[in-house]
Design an enzyme around this catalytic site. Sequence first.
Site, PDB file in Angstrom:
ATOM      1  CB  CYS A  70      -0.916  -0.022   1.217  1.00 54.73           C
ATOM      2  SG  CYS A  70      -1.779   1.519   1.543  1.00 54.73           S
ATOM      3  CB  CYS A  73       0.180   1.986   4.084  1.00 52.66           C
ATOM      4  SG  CYS A  73      -1.464   1.263   3.882  1.00 52.66           S
TER       5      CYS A  73
END
Length: 302
Positions: A70, A73
């Site tokens: 991700c 993230c």
Amino acid sequence: MSGAVDLSGLKDRATQPPSAPAGPPADGSAPVSSTGLAPVIDVTEATFQAEVLERSMQVLVVVDLWATWCGPCKQLSPVLEKLAHEGGGNWVLAKIDVDANPGIAQAFGVQSVPTVVAIAAGRPLADFAGVQPEPQLREWIAALQEAVAGKLAGPPTAGGEPEPEPEDPRFVAAENALEEGDFEGAEAAYNLILNSEPGNTEAQAALRQVKFLARVQALPDDAIESADAQPEAIDAQFAAADAELYTQRAEAAFDRLVALVRRTVGDDRTNVRTRILELFELFDPADPIVVAARRKLASALY
């Protein structure tokens, strides 16, 4: 950011968490803070109960649900870690890899990462998904900390032990009077507490004990022998029962008064029953002796 703050499940009485700002160490390690808690922790399904749910009884826990693939993230997590280190353990960042811990992701109903959920007293308070700028994150965390202030147990000290609650000076005064044998002073001190807090069960129980001890001091040495010689004398039986209770013969005391219930009627019986019930309150209701005595009293009355 979404998510309503719900404080209904939080504790009503707790110690305010101390403020002890601290930054991350230069070597990148995650030491225990001055509060005794590591500000940033990695959590798995095996440690979720202890590190998130149980920990949230002490302090706010912010759960960062992320994944290695991700990109967003990688933007959000470092900011959250920075803020957690600045908090010095007054709140904890719990990082959870959703790929390695799919059960947690499913429990939170995660639809995308990053997702962040704030937990207090074992319950989710607020959440958001996606990347947020640092100023907005600071405001969000500050609002949550303000919402739970005084509602959680607080972090342990650096030595691992929680801060002891300060002694209530009103109880200290009552206990000091009792230690000095001043039963009237102790009774007055407990009554003072109950005047302002009628529902204070600790003061209620202590007052019952003080009244009993004061009554016992006035008993004659031959209280039991005197009562045995005059079985119909209610006051003598009351004195003997007190003497038996004081000398750890509770079963004998209750049997004496239950027998007196059987021998009395009208107001006398009511007075005896009232005295037995008062003596029951000196004990744990689950005490086997009290449970048995209650059965005998019920049989005697009905």
